[in-house]
Design a protein around this motif. Structure first.
Motif, PDB file in Angstrom:
ATOM      1  N   UNK A  44       0.853  -1.186   0.000  1.00 28.32           N
ATOM      2  CA  UNK A  44       0.000   0.000   0.000  1.00 28.32           C
ATOM      3  C   UNK A  44       0.892   1.240   0.000  1.00 28.32           C
ATOM      4  N   UNK A  45       0.644   2.141  -0.953  1.00 22.75           N
ATOM      5  CA  UNK A  45       1.454   3.346  -1.062  1.00 22.75           C
ATOM      6  C   UNK A  45       1.039   4.352  -0.002  1.00 22.75           C
ATOM      7  N   UNK A  46       2.000   5.079   0.499  1.00 23.60           N
ATOM      8  CA  UNK A  46       1.710   6.163   1.425  1.00 23.60           C
ATOM      9  C   UNK A  46       1.120   7.346   0.664  1.00 23.60           C
ATOM     10  N   UNK A  47       0.587   8.305   1.402  1.00 24.78           N
ATOM     11  CA  UNK A  47      -0.003   9.479   0.758  1.00 24.78           C
ATOM     12  C   UNK A  47       1.052  10.252  -0.020  1.00 24.78           C
ATOM     13  N   UNK A  48       2.256  10.359   0.526  1.00 17.92           N
ATOM     14  CA  UNK A  48       3.320  11.081  -0.175  1.00 17.92           C
ATOM     15  C   UNK A  48       3.666  10.394  -1.497  1.00 17.92           C
ATOM     16  N   UNK A  49       3.698   9.063  -1.494  1.00 19.62           N
ATOM     17  CA  UNK A  49       3.997   8.329  -2.732  1.00 19.62           C
ATOM     18  C   UNK A  49       2.859   8.459  -3.740  1.00 19.62           C
ATOM     19  N   UNK A  50       1.625   8.449  -3.258  1.00 15.94           N
ATOM     20  CA  UNK A  50       0.489   8.624  -4.160  1.00 15.94           C
ATOM     21  C   UNK A  50       0.496  10.017  -4.777  1.00 15.94           C
ATOM     22  N   UNK A  81       0.609  10.836  -8.696  1.00 14.54           N
ATOM     23  CA  UNK A  81      -0.471  11.656  -9.246  1.00 14.54           C
ATOM     24  C   UNK A  81       0.079  12.874  -9.979  1.00 14.54           C
ATOM     25  N   UNK A  82       1.168  13.423  -9.482  1.00 17.18           N
ATOM     26  CA  UNK A  82       1.797  14.566 -10.152  1.00 17.18           C
ATOM     27  C   UNK A  82       2.145  14.217 -11.590  1.00 17.18           C
ATOM     28  N   UNK A  83       2.762  13.069 -11.795  1.00 14.66           N
ATOM     29  CA  UNK A  83       3.155  12.687 -13.143  1.00 14.66           C
ATOM     30  C   UNK A  83       1.958  12.252 -13.978  1.00 14.66           C
ATOM     31  N   UNK A  84       0.948  11.697 -13.340  1.00 14.55           N
ATOM     32  CA  UNK A  84      -0.209  11.210 -14.102  1.00 14.55           C
ATOM     33  C   UNK A  84      -1.077  12.353 -14.621  1.00 14.55           C
ATOM     34  N   UNK A  85      -1.309  13.375 -13.814  1.00 15.12           N
ATOM     35  CA  UNK A  85      -2.245  14.440 -14.180  1.00 15.12           C
ATOM     36  C   UNK A  85      -1.565  15.743 -14.597  1.00 15.12           C
ATOM     37  N   UNK A  86      -0.459  16.093 -13.966  1.00 17.41           N
ATOM     38  CA  UNK A  86       0.055  17.458 -14.069  1.00 17.41           C
ATOM     39  C   UNK A  86       1.235  17.606 -15.016  1.00 17.41           C
ATOM     40  N   UNK A  87       2.117  16.641 -15.042  1.00 17.76           N
ATOM     41  CA  UNK A  87       3.402  16.830 -15.716  1.00 17.76           C
ATOM     42  C   UNK A  87       3.250  17.134 -17.202  1.00 17.76           C
ATOM     43  N   UNK A  88       2.268  16.515 -17.878  1.00 14.75           N
ATOM     44  CA  UNK A  88       2.109  16.748 -19.315  1.00 14.75           C
ATOM     45  C   UNK A  88       1.720  18.189 -19.616  1.00 14.75           C
ATOM     46  N   UNK A  89       1.015  18.863 -18.705  1.00 12.92           N
ATOM     47  CA  UNK A  89       0.615  20.247 -18.927  1.00 12.92           C
ATOM     48  C   UNK A  89       1.724  21.244 -18.671  1.00 12.92           C
ATOM     49  N   UNK A  90       2.701  20.870 -17.850  1.00 13.00           N
ATOM     50  CA  UNK A  90       3.845  21.744 -17.541  1.00 13.00           C
ATOM     51  C   UNK A  90       5.095  20.860 -17.467  1.00 13.00           C
ATOM     52  N   UNK A 128       4.808  16.972  -4.378  1.00 14.49           N
ATOM     53  CA  UNK A 128       3.814  16.376  -3.483  1.00 14.49           C
ATOM     54  C   UNK A 128       2.638  17.324  -3.261  1.00 14.49           C
ATOM     55  N   UNK A 129       2.928  18.615  -3.141  1.00 15.41           N
ATOM     56  CA  UNK A 129       1.841  19.576  -2.984  1.00 15.41           C
ATOM     57  C   UNK A 129       0.946  19.593  -4.212  1.00 15.41           C
ATOM     58  N   UNK A 130       1.534  19.614  -5.393  1.00 22.83           N
ATOM     59  CA  UNK A 130       0.730  19.610  -6.623  1.00 22.83           C
ATOM     60  C   UNK A 130      -0.090  18.325  -6.710  1.00 22.83           C
ATOM     61  N   UNK A 131       0.521  17.182  -6.423  1.00 21.24           N
ATOM     62  CA  UNK A 131      -0.207  15.921  -6.478  1.00 21.24           C
ATOM     63  C   UNK A 131      -1.355  15.857  -5.492  1.00 21.24           C
TER      64      UNK A 131
END
Length: 649
Positions: free
Chosen positions: A198-204, A208-217, A246-249
């Motif tokens: 089970x991933x920790x919140x920091x790992x999630x 999530x940063x790379x899944x949702x945000x990285x392509x836009x910036x 981590x904050x962005x994710x």
């Protein structure tokens, strides 16, 4: 001692009611039971039961049977003795149904006429005594072997076979849970399959940063290279970037109070005295700025933006040599530094353009940084030779057949926005500055290569860089032409979530500026229909959709328009997009509420106008019914969306 262990038969024997068994030789003393004493006790009980009941006769003699008289079964019987008759017995054939079939195949199966085999006395039944029988050993347990039962599967995926349990009792429930150590079920068990950790919140948040945000910036290192950099621990400030990621994710997850903790930690690390001013610090600050701007904290974002721009210029991030010196021979890291400068440049322009508070400071800073490559080249680490802005500007005149990256066209769109913002205030529609900026925007569009005219790439995947380049150009067109159009902006003066209201007077006829404004707003609404999740876009798309909505609502507020049904559909698209984006970005939620409120106000004014008979002059009955139904339909959708949001909160 465990009553279910294999030593239980040799312990003190218990009767069916739980009291100890008493020996017949010592009436007052309890002795330990052995197999011989148990057998003797059983024989005594059988003899006592036989004395109490008359013996049963298996078959009568022929003489008694022919006379239908009761035979005592003696040889000779009493009746034959008294009558001096021959006493003959034959085996009874009662229940005999002829020879059994398939006798050879079942040699162990007895016939109906054969005697039953010997069995234990009734009082030695394990179901009654609660123990295993003494004289019958328990059956051996066969352990499941996965390599035999499942030859296609690798035995590595299964747990190692366990040895058989010693003498398990036969009466235990075979369907007991295999994980219960007290169940002692007679079934072979294997360990459950190994589950993913089970991933920790920091790992999630990181994922999530790379899944949702990285392509836009896409300026931070690709995930594979960033993880490698973390393991090498060769860059101390990389942990500052990780905190900002981590904050962005956390914005995309239900992180609770941890979101504010991640933000505070990221800002604290950025401003520590021990944090060196380098490219990683610029990356961390830029991530925080984007997150704050989308979370309705524009004032705080502008403060950090001023520091970020100052730090970037101090470390010469805008110079060509920075990437080669700080890249340490790593082409991917060099590409990341080039992208960091240009991402800061584009975000500075978008923040200035949509909010109209800052003035795009970096537009006036000279920079000779190389242009970024294509996204797939960056993600795979196959970095091509670097191109520069002068190559981009001279491509028409140099005759070189060279295609530039989508990121490069995004930079060119942001540069056109900067040129528009440096234009003096427009006083009249025929101002030559308007024609000059319009020539820049038109040249950008008509010189796009065929592969860049659509927001979808060759594999029907979204090209987010071209998506942003297109909406920057459309937004710049609206900001250029709307002040000179005849679209009265007073009905939408309440929509101020992205920028303050700009009054535009109404006119009698639509001029060319009005047409440019309406076409750009329609193109933005069309971008909402791209077959990709709306949350895959940058949050700056929120203010672009809001700008398009202002144009649509201004037009809808007019007394009469020809294509009103099409206009309603575009308003629906924009409101739906804002509602979806608001699930992550608070700025979109504010814009959604303001746009929806203005739409409801315009609807009420239209309903009040419809009360007057003069409003329907020139309408046919079908047009009247269609107009009323369309208005009712759009307001019903607005109210249903509001109800869903209220219930979700």
């Amino acid at each position: 001692m465990d009553p279910f262990s294999r030593d239980a038969p040799h312990s003190s024997a218990a009767s069916s009611n739980g009291s100890p068994t008493v020996s017949s030789e010592s009436p007052g003393t309890a002795t330990s039971s052995t197999p011989s004493t148990l057998s003797a006790t059983s024989d005594v009980r059988l003899s006592q039961s036989s004395a109490a009941q008359p013996p049963s006769v298996p078959a009568a003699c022929l003489a008694c049977r022919s006379k239908h008289l009761k035979c005592d079964g003696l040889t000779p019987c009493s009746r034959c003795s008294s009558s001096n008759c021959e006493c003959v017995y034959i085996a009874s054939r009662r229940g005999y149904k002829g020879p059994r079939r398939n006798t050879a195949q079942n040699p162990n199966k007895r016939h109906a006429s054969s005697s039953p085999p010997y069995s234990e006395p009734a009082d030695s039944c394990p179901m009654l005594l609660g123990r295993a029988p003494v004289s019958i050993p328990p059956p051996a347990v066969h352990v499941f072997n996965p390599t035999i039962a499942l030859p296609e599967q690798s035995p590595v995926s299964y747990a190692t076979t366990t040895p058989a349990q010693p003498n398990p009792p036969l009466y235990r429930n075979p369907f007991a849970p295999v994980l219960d150590p007290n169940a002692m079920a007679l079934t072979a068990t294997t360990a459950p399959p190994t589950q993913a950790p089970v991933l920790s919140l920091a790992e999630r948040c990181f994922d999530t940063f790379y899944h949702f945000f990285h392509a836009g910036h896409p300026f931070v290192l690709p995930k594979e290279f960033f993880v490698r950099l973390l393991k090498d621990n060769s860059a101390p400030n990389v942990n500052v970037v990780l905190a900002a990621m981590r904050y962005i994710g956390s914005l995309y997850l239900d992180a609770g109070p941890a979101r504010a903790t991640y933000l505070d930690e990221a800002i604290r690390l950025c401003y520590l005295s021990s944090t060196a001013k380098d490219g990683y610090l610029i990356q961390a600050l830029l991530l925080i700025i984007i997150g704050l701007d989308g979370s309705c904290e524009q004032e705080r974002a502008r403060e950090l933006l001023a520091d970020c721009e100052r730090f970037a210029i101090e470390i010469d991030l805008n110079k060509r040599e920075f990437a080669s010196i700080r890249g340490h021979g790593n082409s991917v890291l060099e590409e990341s530094w080039r992208r960091t400068w240009w991402e800061l440049y584009v975000c500075d322009g978008m923040i200035a353009g949509v909010h109209r508070v800052t003035n795009f400071l970096l537009f006036d800073i000279s920079a000779d940084v190389g242009l970024p490559c294509e996204e797939h080249q960056y993600l795979t680490g196959r970095i091509p030779p670097t191109a520069y802005m002068e190559d981009f500007d001279d491509q028409i005149f140099s005759g070189e057949d060279r295609e530039f990256s989508s990121f490069a066209y995004r930079i060119a769109a942001a540069r056109n926005l900067g040129r528009f913002m440096r234009m003096p205030n427009l006083m009249f529609p025929d101002d030559e500055n308007v024609a000059r900026v319009e020539a820049l925007l038109t040249n950008w569009k008509i010189h796009l290569p065929e592969s860049k005219r659509d927001d979808l790439g060759k594999n029907c995947q979204l090209d987010e860089m071209m998506f942003q380049a297109h909406f920057i150009t459309h937004a710049c067109t609206i900001m250029l032409h709307q002040p000179l159009s005849q679209l009265d902006s007073s009905p939408v003066q309440a929509v101020t979530s992205c920028a303050p209201h700009r009054p535009v007077p109404a006119g009698d006829n639509f001029n060319a500026h009005t047409q440019h404004t309406i076409m750009a707003a329609c193109e933005i609404s069309k971008m909402v229909t791209q077959p990709v999740p709306i949350l895959s876009h940058t949050h700056f798309f929120t203010c672009v959709v809001t700008l398009s909505s202002i144009v649509h609502l201004s037009k809808w507020a007019l007394y009469f328009i020809d294509n009103e049904e099409d206009l309603r559909q575009q308003i629906r698209l924009n409101i739906g997009a804002l509602n979806k984006i608001s699930k992550v970005w608070k700025a979109a939620n504010t814009a959604w509420g303001q746009v929806r409120g203005v739409a409801q106000e315009i609807y009420r004014e239209k309903k009040a106008q419809q009360i007057s008979p003069t409003f329907w002059v020139g309408f046919t009955q079908e047009q009247m019914i269609s107009n009323i139904n369309a208005d009712e339909g759009i307001m019903s959708e607005f109210n249903s969306v509001l109800t869903q949001v209220t219930q979700g909160q």
